[in-house]
Design an enzyme around this catalytic site. Sequence first.
Site, PDB file in Angstrom:
ATOM      1  N   GLU A 140     -31.073  16.273 -27.762  1.00 31.90           N
ATOM      2  CA  GLU A 140     -31.709  17.307 -26.930  1.00 31.90           C
ATOM      3  C   GLU A 140     -33.212  17.049 -26.757  1.00 31.90           C
ATOM      4  O   GLU A 140     -34.060  17.769 -27.295  1.00 31.90           O
ATOM      5  CB  GLU A 140     -31.466  18.692 -27.528  1.00 31.90           C
TER       6      GLU A 140
ATOM      7  N   GLU B  84     -22.165  18.295 -26.901  1.00 33.13           N
ATOM      8  CA  GLU B  84     -22.057  19.541 -27.659  1.00 33.13           C
ATOM      9  C   GLU B  84     -21.556  20.652 -26.758  1.00 33.13           C
ATOM     10  O   GLU B  84     -21.998  20.786 -25.622  1.00 33.13           O
ATOM     11  CB  GLU B  84     -23.408  19.977 -28.252  1.00 33.13           C
TER      12      GLU B  84
END
Length: 500
Positions: free
Chosen positions: A193, A394
């Site tokens: 991320e 995810e």
Amino acid sequence: MKRQAFPEGFLWGGATSASQIEGAYLEGGKKMDTSDCRPGNFEIPSVDKIKWPYRLMTKSKFEMALQETGMGEYPFRWGNDHYHHYKEDIKLMAEMGLKIYRMSISWARIFPDGDDEQPNEEGLKFYKDLFQECHKYGLKVYCTILHYSIPVNLVVKYGGWKNRKLVDFYVRYATTLFEHFMDDVDIWLPFNESNASVFHPYNGIGLVSEDRYAGERDPFVEDRQTIYQAVHHQLIANALTIKAAKRINPEVKISCMIAWFCPYPATCNPEDVLLAYKEQQYECLFFTDVMMRGTYPPYMLEYFKRHGIRIEMQQGDEEILAAYTSDLLSFSYYFSSVATTDPNWQKTDGNLKRANVNPYLKRSEWGWQIDPVGLRITLNQLYDRYQKPIFIAENGLGANDRLEGDGSVHDPYRIEYLRQHFKAMAAAIEDGVELLGYTMWGVIDLVSCGTVEMKKRYGFVYVDADDRGNGTFRRYKKDSFAWMKQVIESNGENLENGME
């Protein structure tokens, strides 16, 4: 005959991070990392933990954590004790039929201080043994090199990623992993991320904030210069990591990754539409544009100019970014958000950030808006933009699961959540998106990153441990375990049958 949506060889899998599962935070030569310093804030209601005062790491909180060398109230220090249970955990993943395991390596377990000259042999052996266990069951490996946590020495001595020296330390760390594990890993991801720096600066770039931010003030406004300079250092490190990997194995697959929020305009007011577009650019696309296209986009250069941000580049930086771009794009997707110019719009929680409420969507126990259609939209948007393979790194549902007396865990809400998201994935594939795989977040219960607690559970496997680390740490299969097994066996065709 109906055409099967999911292609042959689709990579069904599960995901974790080292800091959230391993525990053993001072065993095997490892030293403290930045996640080990995040307190559980057990007295704070879960719904409030995502607010700035609890999400930020301030100097006083950081110093207190460094002085507490025991377990204290720091849940990442025990995780789910994967360090001692990894063989059992991988066996469970194999029993469920997973094709790929997305995991991360702890930088502090390989280079305990981050700037060490030589790696920690005990740490290298632990991961080698873990990889061999995966291979024993035919599990592919998707390895994240840095999933938020960095050795605390790099914060204390250098100030985190705002210091360019971390580029060299990181590349040495990554190169060490390539030299030892290149044949063990199928997909490498340098940074989890990458856009985390703008909504969680401590996780993203190791930025410890001044105590004056302990209230509701958003430090991002005043720290933009520091944050974006640190982001630049990570982008350079990402490119140099790709260079190092390709030098060892030109065929290696390197991904990049962002947290995707899918902002919708609250109304058809052009100002709301424009705001949604700009949020998408500044919070997400800037990062992928650089890592996938190799250059700073014009909209971001204008943003820097407007806010007085000056990115200090060294000679050759632009050429490095252009020469070493990612082979595929990964992202996390948990919820969608709403963009509005109305300052009084109702708020809810999300993945490490607050969001505006969408009245058309249901929300989880933790306030995250459930939106499978948004996943289909996201897949189409990102594939249309980059025309490179996509991987969902995810996705999942955090819930307060209950262990029954007979060892069962009934989680029909998770099954329904996944069923709808898998349907959205199938639809996106039929739209023409090249989707390689999916790794469900928290495949085995772990400590939540956003709220630093165990009771927010994601897994197909229940771990008997509470927020304070009390429990047997035994593993129990949830109902969703059997359901997911049949999904994988049918390669996504059997979504409706089984556990209800």
